[in-house]
Design an enzyme around this catalytic site. Structure first.
Site, PDB file in Angstrom:
ATOM      1  N   SER A 209      -6.544   3.188   3.894  1.00 60.23           N
ATOM      2  CA  SER A 209      -5.813   2.465   2.852  1.00 60.23           C
ATOM      3  C   SER A 209      -6.798   1.721   1.951  1.00 60.23           C
ATOM      4  O   SER A 209      -6.596   0.566   1.589  1.00 60.23           O
ATOM      5  CB  SER A 209      -4.802   1.486   3.463  1.00 60.23           C
ATOM      6  OG  SER A 209      -3.796   1.156   2.532  1.00 60.23           O
TER       7      SER A 209
ATOM      8  N   SER B  88       0.805  -1.229   0.000  1.00 58.04           N
ATOM      9  CA  SER B  88       0.000   0.000   0.000  1.00 58.04           C
ATOM     10  C   SER B  88       0.835   1.274   0.000  1.00 58.04           C
ATOM     11  O   SER B  88       0.272   2.370  -0.084  1.00 58.04           O
ATOM     12  CB  SER B  88      -0.951   0.013   1.201  1.00 58.04           C
ATOM     13  OG  SER B  88      -2.065  -0.816   0.954  1.00 58.04           O
TER      14      SER B  88
ATOM     15  N   LYS C 274       2.877   6.898   5.278  1.00 51.68           N
ATOM     16  CA  LYS C 274       1.979   5.823   4.860  1.00 51.68           C
ATOM     17  C   LYS C 274       2.559   4.465   5.229  1.00 51.68           C
ATOM     18  O   LYS C 274       3.766   4.264   5.224  1.00 51.68           O
ATOM     19  CB  LYS C 274       1.756   5.895   3.338  1.00 51.68           C
ATOM     20  CG  LYS C 274       0.750   4.889   2.790  1.00 51.68           C
ATOM     21  CD  LYS C 274      -0.667   5.289   3.153  1.00 51.68           C
ATOM     22  CE  LYS C 274      -1.705   4.278   2.648  1.00 51.68           C
ATOM     23  NZ  LYS C 274      -1.685   3.022   3.411  1.00 51.68           N
TER      24      LYS C 274
ATOM     25  N   LYS D 218       0.117   3.708  -2.730  1.00 55.36           N
ATOM     26  CA  LYS D 218      -0.866   4.782  -2.659  1.00 55.36           C
ATOM     27  C   LYS D 218      -0.225   6.158  -2.518  1.00 55.36           C
ATOM     28  O   LYS D 218      -0.883   7.173  -2.756  1.00 55.36           O
ATOM     29  CB  LYS D 218      -1.849   4.504  -1.524  1.00 55.36           C
ATOM     30  CG  LYS D 218      -2.680   3.239  -1.763  1.00 55.36           C
ATOM     31  CD  LYS D 218      -3.646   2.965  -0.636  1.00 55.36           C
ATOM     32  CE  LYS D 218      -4.552   1.770  -0.954  1.00 55.36           C
ATOM     33  NZ  LYS D 218      -3.966   0.481  -0.575  1.00 55.36           N
TER      34      LYS D 218
END
Length: 453
Positions: A118, A58, A220, A61
Site C-alpha cells: 500500500s 487506501s 484491497k 489505490k
C-alpha cells in the site's frame, strides 16, 4: 474539471448536483457501511449505509490500479517500462517503499508495491508516470469514476491519504471492484498477491482473508483515522464470485470478520433468500447526500493509549478501541453469521497462497507476467528501440560474397533512404535473425597498366 470538489472546499458531487458542506446534514445511523454484491450480475445481496459517502483511504489505490491498467491497455505505457520516483513521491507519508528521488522502477513492480505494501510513494510515481502529474491523474481518476457510474466518488490524490474531498462510498467501491474484475481479468494477480519481498524485507498482504477464508481471492485494504478500517474483499466458490465491502471497522480483525460474515451470508444463506426483498443492483442504489462520517476522535483521539498513525501498516498493529488485538485472527463469527450459516472462527484456518513475490528497483530482470500478458493482447506500446544490422565483411570468395548477420529485429521507425539502407523492416529482420544470408559485393575493378613507351 467535472467535479465541484475541485472548486469548492467541502463540496461533493452527487449525480449532477453540487452539494456543499453546509447542505450536508444527513449522517448514517451507525459509523459503518456494509455491502455484498454478486460480481457477475451486480445484484446486491446485503447493504447497510452502502449509499452514504465515506473516506476511502487506501481503497483509493483500486482506482489507481484501474487507471494504470487502462493506460497499459491503451499502449500509453508498458508493464516493464521504467518510471521515476520524483521528489513529491519520495516525500509522501508512510506506508511507502522509501526510495530516493530519481530511483527508477518498472510499472509492474510499482503496482505490486502499491497493492501489497500500500505504498503511497508508488501511487504518486504511477500517477506521474501515467498522466504527468498528480493533478492530471486525479482528473483521469474522476473521469473514470464518472464513466463507471461512481457518482459519489471524488479524487484529489492517488493514494488515499487524508483529504476532505477524497470521497467514495461502499456503493461506488462495489462498482469499481466489479469493473476491475470485468475489464482486466488477465491482471487479477495484482489484487491477490501473497506478499512482496524487497531485498530482505518481506511484507505480507494486509488482506488477511486471503490466508484465512476459504475461496478468498482479492482485493484491497485501507485505513486512515477518519475512515476507520476499510476492506474490499472478493471470494469465489463453486464458480460464484462475491464482493464484500466493509467501511469504518474499529480494527483490521473486525473488518476481516465482518467481510467473512458477509461472504458467508452470500454463499450459505440462499435457502430463505426468496423471502428477502430484492435490493436491485449495485449501480441502482440511490446515493445519499451526506457528510462522510469522521471517525478520527473515536479511533485516534487522546483517550487512546497508543494513537493510530495515518499509516495502514502501523494502524494494523495497534490495539483496537474495543480492547481486542487488531492483528488477532481469533474473532468469532458466531454473532456475525448469517442465519443459515454455521458459526466458525478464522483461527487456525489457513490457505497456501504462495511465497512473497520479489520486487526491486531498476529495469526488469526478465519479462514480467504482466508484460507477457500485455504483449499477447497487443497492449505493448509500439515505440521500441531499433537495433541496426551488423555487417561482417571479409575476403571476397570465388563468387564474390560476404556474410550479413542481423543484430536484432527491432521495430521499424523510419522510412528515410538512410534508414532503409541501414535497418530492414521487421519482417526482413526476423528472417535475417534466423538465418544469415549472403549478398553479392561488387568485384574489384581490374587495374589497367599503361602501355610501355
Amino acid at each position: 474539471m467535472t467535479f465541484c470538489a475541485k472548486f469548492l472546499t467541502g463540496a461533493v458531487l452527487f449525480g449532477s448536483t453540487c452539494v456543499t458542506a453546509a447542505m450536508l446534514t444527513v449522517a448514517p445511523a451507525s459509523a459503518e457501511a456494509l455491502l455484498l454484491v454478486e460480481a457477475d450480475s451486480g445484484k446486491v445481496l446485503h447493504a447497510e449505509n452502502a449509499n452514504y459517502p465515506w473516506y476511502p483511504a487506501s481503497l483509493t489505490k483500486l482506482m489507481t490500479l484501474y487507471v494504470t491498467l487502462q493506460a497499459i491497455k491503451e499502449q500509453r505505457l508498458a508493464p516493464d517500462g521504467l518510471i521515476t520516483v520524483s521528489t513529491r513521491a519520495a516525500t509522501q507519508a508512510p506506508a511507502k517503499m522509501g526510495f530516493k528521488a530519481g530511483t527508477q522502477v518498472t510499472v509492474d513492480n510499482a503496482l505490486k508495491m502499491l497493492m501489497v505494501r500500500s505504498a503511497n510513494d508508488m501511487a504518486v510515481t504511477l500517477a506521474e508516470g501515467v498522466s504527468g502529474s498528480v493533478e492530471a491523474f486525479a482528473d483521469d481518476m474522476n473521469a473514470t469514476a464518472k464513466r463507471l457510474g461512481m457518482v459519489q466518488s471524488s479524487y484529489v490524490n492517488p493514494n488515499g491519504l487524508p483529504a476532505d474531498n477524497q470521497i467514495s462510498s461502499a456503493r461506488d467501491l462495489g462498482i469499481l471492484a466489479r469493473a476491475l474484475i470485468h475489464d482486466f481479468p488477465q491482471y487479477e494477480f495484482y489484487w491477490h498477491l501473497p506478499g512482496i519481498k524487497f531485498g530482505n524485507r518481506v511484507t505480507r498482504n494486509y488482506n488477511k482473508l486471503l490466508e484465512r477464508y476459504p475461496g478468498a481471492d482479492g482485493m484491497k485494504t485501507g485505513y486512515i483515522c477518519a475512515s476507520g478500517f476499510n476492506l474490499v474483499a472478493t471470494a469465489t466458490r463453486n464458480g460464484k464470485q462475491l464482493i464484500a465491502v466493509v467501511l469504518g471497522a474499529p480494527s483490521s480483525a473486525v473488518r476481516a470478520a465482518k467481510a467473512a460474515q458477509l461472504l458467508e451470508r452470500g454463499f450459505n444463506g440462499g435457502g430463505l433468500s426468496w423471502l428477502t426483498p430484492s435490493l436491485g443492483t449495485v449501480d441502482a442504489l440511490t446515493p445519499i447526500a451526506a457528510a462522510p462520517p469522521n471517525l478520527r476522535d473515536e479511533l485516534c483521539g487522546d483517550h487512546r493509549k497508543r494513537p493510530h498513525s495515518e499509516d495502514e501498516e502501523d494502524g494494523d498493529e495497534v490495539v483496537a478501541s474495543n480492547g481486542g488485538d487488531a492483528e488477532s485472527p481469533s474473532v468469532m463469527l458466531s454473532a456475525l453469521r448469517a442465519p443459515a450459516g454455521k458459526p466458525f472462527s478464522l483461527t487456525g484456518l489457513s490457505q497456501n497462497i504462495g511465497e512473497p513475490i520479489e520486487v526491486y528497483a531498476g529495469p526488469a530482470k526478465k519479462p514480467s507476467r504482466a508484460a507477457l500478458i500485455a504483449a499477447a493482447k497487443g497492449d505493448t506500446p509500439k515505440a521500441v528501440a531499433v537495433q541496426p544490422l551488423q555487417i561482417t565483411t571479409g575476403s571476397i570468395g570465388a563468387k564474390g560474397t560476404a556474410k550479413v548477420a542481423a543484430a536484432g529485429n527491432g521495430a521499424w521507425t523510419s522510412l528515410t533512404p538512410t534508414s532503409l539502407a541501414n535497418v530492414p523492416p521487421p519482417s526482413m529482420a526476423a528472417v535475417l535473425a534466423e538465418t544469415p544470408v549472403t549478398v553479392p559485393l561488387p568485384r574489384a575493378r581490374p587495374q589497367i597498366k599503361p602501355p610501355k613507351p
